[in-house]
Design a protein around this motif. Structure first.
Motif, PDB file in Angstrom:
ATOM      1  N   PRO A 187     -27.819 -64.327  28.141  1.00 24.02           N
ATOM      2  CA  PRO A 187     -26.788 -64.878  27.271  1.00 24.02           C
ATOM      3  C   PRO A 187     -26.611 -64.031  26.014  1.00 24.02           C
ATOM      4  N   PRO A 188     -25.417 -64.054  25.402  1.00 25.65           N
ATOM      5  CA  PRO A 188     -25.134 -63.166  24.270  1.00 25.65           C
ATOM      6  C   PRO A 188     -25.811 -63.593  22.980  1.00 25.65           C
ATOM      7  N   VAL A 189     -26.260 -64.838  22.880  1.00 24.44           N
ATOM      8  CA  VAL A 189     -26.922 -65.333  21.670  1.00 24.44           C
ATOM      9  C   VAL A 189     -28.197 -66.072  22.069  1.00 24.44           C
ATOM     10  N   GLY A 190     -29.100 -66.216  21.093  1.00 29.54           N
ATOM     11  CA  GLY A 190     -30.279 -67.056  21.297  1.00 29.54           C
ATOM     12  C   GLY A 190     -31.452 -66.384  21.957  1.00 29.54           C
ATOM     13  N   SER A 191     -31.347 -65.084  22.255  1.00 30.88           N
ATOM     14  CA  SER A 191     -32.455 -64.404  22.929  1.00 30.88           C
ATOM     15  C   SER A 191     -32.458 -62.929  22.589  1.00 30.88           C
ATOM     16  N   GLU A 192     -33.651 -62.414  22.307  1.00 26.41           N
ATOM     17  CA  GLU A 192     -33.838 -60.983  22.075  1.00 26.41           C
ATOM     18  C   GLU A 192     -34.817 -60.376  23.074  1.00 26.41           C
ATOM     19  N   VAL A 193     -35.368 -61.207  23.956  1.00 24.56           N
ATOM     20  CA  VAL A 193     -36.379 -60.773  24.919  1.00 24.56           C
ATOM     21  C   VAL A 193     -35.933 -61.199  26.320  1.00 24.56           C
ATOM     22  N   VAL A 194     -36.033 -60.293  27.275  1.00 28.20           N
ATOM     23  CA  VAL A 194     -35.657 -60.596  28.657  1.00 28.20           C
ATOM     24  C   VAL A 194     -36.640 -61.605  29.258  1.00 28.20           C
ATOM     25  N   ASP A 195     -36.115 -62.564  29.984  1.00 24.88           N
ATOM     26  CA  ASP A 195     -36.930 -63.561  30.673  1.00 24.88           C
ATOM     27  C   ASP A 195     -37.338 -63.006  32.031  1.00 24.88           C
ATOM     28  N   GLU A 218     -25.091 -72.520  11.964  1.00 25.11           N
ATOM     29  CA  GLU A 218     -24.385 -73.696  12.484  1.00 25.11           C
ATOM     30  C   GLU A 218     -23.329 -73.269  13.503  1.00 25.11           C
ATOM     31  N   ALA A 219     -22.670 -72.140  13.240  1.00 25.36           N
ATOM     32  CA  ALA A 219     -21.667 -71.652  14.188  1.00 25.36           C
ATOM     33  C   ALA A 219     -22.293 -71.330  15.538  1.00 25.36           C
ATOM     34  N   ALA A 220     -23.508 -70.765  15.534  1.00 28.71           N
ATOM     35  CA  ALA A 220     -24.187 -70.460  16.790  1.00 28.71           C
ATOM     36  C   ALA A 220     -24.559 -71.733  17.535  1.00 28.71           C
ATOM     37  N   CYS A 221     -24.945 -72.784  16.790  1.00 33.97           N
ATOM     38  CA  CYS A 221     -25.234 -74.074  17.437  1.00 33.97           C
ATOM     39  C   CYS A 221     -23.999 -74.579  18.179  1.00 33.97           C
ATOM     40  N   ARG A 222     -22.864 -74.493  17.509  1.00 37.96           N
ATOM     41  CA  ARG A 222     -21.622 -74.974  18.117  1.00 37.96           C
ATOM     42  C   ARG A 222     -21.173 -74.070  19.261  1.00 37.96           C
ATOM     43  N   GLN A 223     -21.518 -72.797  19.180  1.00 42.04           N
ATOM     44  CA  GLN A 223     -21.129 -71.861  20.229  1.00 42.04           C
ATOM     45  C   GLN A 223     -21.736 -72.242  21.565  1.00 42.04           C
ATOM     46  N   CYS A 224     -22.951 -72.795  21.551  1.00 39.34           N
ATOM     47  CA  CYS A 224     -23.611 -73.195  22.797  1.00 39.34           C
ATOM     48  C   CYS A 224     -23.361 -74.660  23.150  1.00 39.34           C
ATOM     49  N   HIS A 225     -23.334 -75.526  22.153  1.00 36.49           N
ATOM     50  CA  HIS A 225     -23.235 -76.959  22.427  1.00 36.49           C
ATOM     51  C   HIS A 225     -21.797 -77.452  22.502  1.00 36.49           C
ATOM     52  N   GLY A 226     -20.878 -76.731  21.881  1.00 37.79           N
ATOM     53  CA  GLY A 226     -19.490 -77.147  21.931  1.00 37.79           C
ATOM     54  C   GLY A 226     -18.856 -77.218  20.562  1.00 37.79           C
ATOM     55  N   ASN A 227     -17.558 -77.544  20.553  1.00 41.44           N
ATOM     56  CA  ASN A 227     -16.809 -77.614  19.298  1.00 41.44           C
ATOM     57  C   ASN A 227     -16.783 -76.250  18.625  1.00 41.44           C
ATOM     58  N   TYR A 228     -16.499 -75.220  19.422  1.00 41.76           N
ATOM     59  CA  TYR A 228     -16.501 -73.848  18.935  1.00 41.76           C
ATOM     60  C   TYR A 228     -15.181 -73.197  19.313  1.00 41.76           C
ATOM     61  N   ALA A 229     -14.616 -72.414  18.407  1.00 45.65           N
ATOM     62  CA  ALA A 229     -13.263 -71.885  18.578  1.00 45.65           C
ATOM     63  C   ALA A 229     -13.122 -71.015  19.830  1.00 45.65           C
ATOM     64  N   LEU A 230     -14.181 -70.300  20.200  1.00 43.20           N
ATOM     65  CA  LEU A 230     -14.091 -69.381  21.324  1.00 43.20           C
ATOM     66  C   LEU A 230     -14.566 -69.995  22.638  1.00 43.20           C
ATOM     67  N   GLY A 231     -14.895 -71.274  22.649  1.00 47.21           N
ATOM     68  CA  GLY A 231     -15.320 -71.931  23.877  1.00 47.21           C
ATOM     69  C   GLY A 231     -16.812 -71.867  24.076  1.00 47.21           C
ATOM     70  N   GLY A 232     -17.312 -72.742  24.927  1.00 48.46           N
ATOM     71  CA  GLY A 232     -18.743 -72.839  25.193  1.00 48.46           C
ATOM     72  C   GLY A 232     -19.220 -74.239  24.919  1.00 48.46           C
ATOM     73  N   GLY A 233     -20.150 -74.733  25.758  1.00 50.48           N
ATOM     74  CA  GLY A 233     -20.690 -76.072  25.560  1.00 50.48           C
ATOM     75  C   GLY A 233     -20.218 -77.057  26.611  1.00 50.48           C
ATOM     76  N   ARG A 234     -20.612 -78.300  26.412  1.00 46.43           N
ATOM     77  CA  ARG A 234     -20.230 -79.394  27.280  1.00 46.43           C
ATOM     78  C   ARG A 234     -19.815 -80.576  26.415  1.00 46.43           C
ATOM     79  N   PRO A 235     -18.953 -81.453  26.909  1.00 47.37           N
ATOM     80  CA  PRO A 235     -18.520 -82.606  26.109  1.00 47.37           C
ATOM     81  C   PRO A 235     -19.663 -83.500  25.648  1.00 47.37           C
ATOM     82  N   SER A 236     -20.755 -83.573  26.415  1.00 43.33           N
ATOM     83  CA  SER A 236     -21.869 -84.432  26.013  1.00 43.33           C
ATOM     84  C   SER A 236     -22.606 -83.882  24.809  1.00 43.33           C
ATOM     85  N   ARG A 237     -22.532 -82.555  24.580  1.00 43.28           N
ATOM     86  CA  ARG A 237     -23.266 -81.827  23.526  1.00 43.28           C
ATOM     87  C   ARG A 237     -24.772 -81.800  23.798  1.00 43.28           C
TER      88      ARG A 237
END
Length: 296
Positions: free
Chosen positions: A273-281, A124-143
């Motif tokens: 990106p630092p999360v959500g990917s283990e393979v180079v695009d 859940e913390a990783a979801c918030r890290q990208c979509h928003g509402n995360y202590a360290l920043g990241g995301g957009r107000p629209s979510r």
């Protein structure tokens, strides 16, 4: 089966009030196939589009995203707006069973290598890290990172910008949302918008540690106006000082550009990106390589 997505989960028939959609530019998820739906409450389905760069979804909206890998349905993610506050959003993800007749809510810590695949279900913390509402920043107000004016402005989505406008789902008439520049520039703007701009942006939820802005705003009608051009092209790095790079983007030189270098890294502190990917695009890298090489 309790989220309202399906009228028949076994047959995979979605509820009549559910709209399927497809973003124009896709977030790289290590090759996973994705399907997306949105539920807008029947009583008041109008989206506040006063800020065309961040749609404010009505209370009760639910966004669903399903992930499959090699033909195996793995998870469905849910974001729901439950109240009028800017952070009144809940996040959940559901793991499909072997028969794919039901999916169960995953614990908040997520699951690695779900169903024996290389796909990780995020915490859940990783979801918030990208979509928003995360202590360290990241995301957009629209979510809703892939559900907006630019991302829906194409004909390959069942619920697109034209359908939303004609159907009365938008509170304001959208402007022209054509990306500036030639084909190579538009491809780069779109790719970086969805893969990097969700954290690197100048909204209240953007990453606070750099001034890098890779989110495209609809009012930017020339390349020179874009955050990408102003904060990345020929701009020095602020934090990342690897010996391989000379600036964030060095015109004509992908190999010495921090942005290009970090996109090609995995499993270390340089990875972006630092999360959500283990393979180079690989395809994404070529999009950015082509664009950087075209810069004078």
């Amino acid at each position: 089966s309790d989220t309202g997505l399906y009228s028949d989960i076994v047959a995979k028939a979605t509820h009549s009030s559910i709209h399927s959609f497809k973003p124009r530019f896709q977030l790289w998820s290590d090759g996973a196939d994705k399907a997306r739906w949105v539920y807008l409450p029947e009583c008041d389905p109008v989206i506040d589009t006063t800020d065309m760069n961040d749609w404010s979804l009505p209370v009760g909206t639910r966004l669903f995203k399903e992930f499959s890998l090699d033909g195996v349905r793995i998870e469905t993610r849910l974001i729901e707006r439950f109240g009028p506050g800017p952070r009144d959003f809940r996040y959940g993800t559901y793991l499909w069973n072997a028969s794919e007749h039901e999916a169960d809510l995953v614990p908040a810590e997520g699951i690695e290598n779900a169903k024996g695949t290389a796909h990780d279900i995020p915490s859940e913390a990783a979801c918030r890290q990208c979509h928003g509402n995360y202590a360290l920043g990241g995301g957009r107000p629209s979510r809703a990172l892939g559900f907006g004016a630019m991302q829906l402005d194409h004909d390959e989505s069942d619920f697109n910008l034209e359908v939303a406008q004609v159907g009365g789902y938008l509170s304001t008439t959208p402007p022209d949302v054509t990306l500036p520049g030639d084909a190579a520039t538009q491809a780069a703007l779109g790719y970086l918008h969805v893969n990097c701009g969700v954290c690197h942006n100048d909204s209240v939820d953007g990453g606070p540690h750099t001034n890098l802005n890779l989110w495209w705003d609809v009012e930017h009608i020339t390349v020179e106006q874009t955050g990408l051009y102003q904060t990345a092209v020929a701009q020095p790095t602020q934090i990342f000082k690897d010996q391989h790079v000379a600036a964030r983007i060095v015109p004509g030189s992908p190999e010495t550009s921090a942005l290009f270098f970090r996109m090609g890294e995995r499993g270390n502190n340089a990875q972006m990106p630092p999360v959500g990917s283990e393979v180079v695009d690989a395809e994404g890298l070529e999009i950015i390589r082509t664009w950087i090489e075209s810069l004078p």
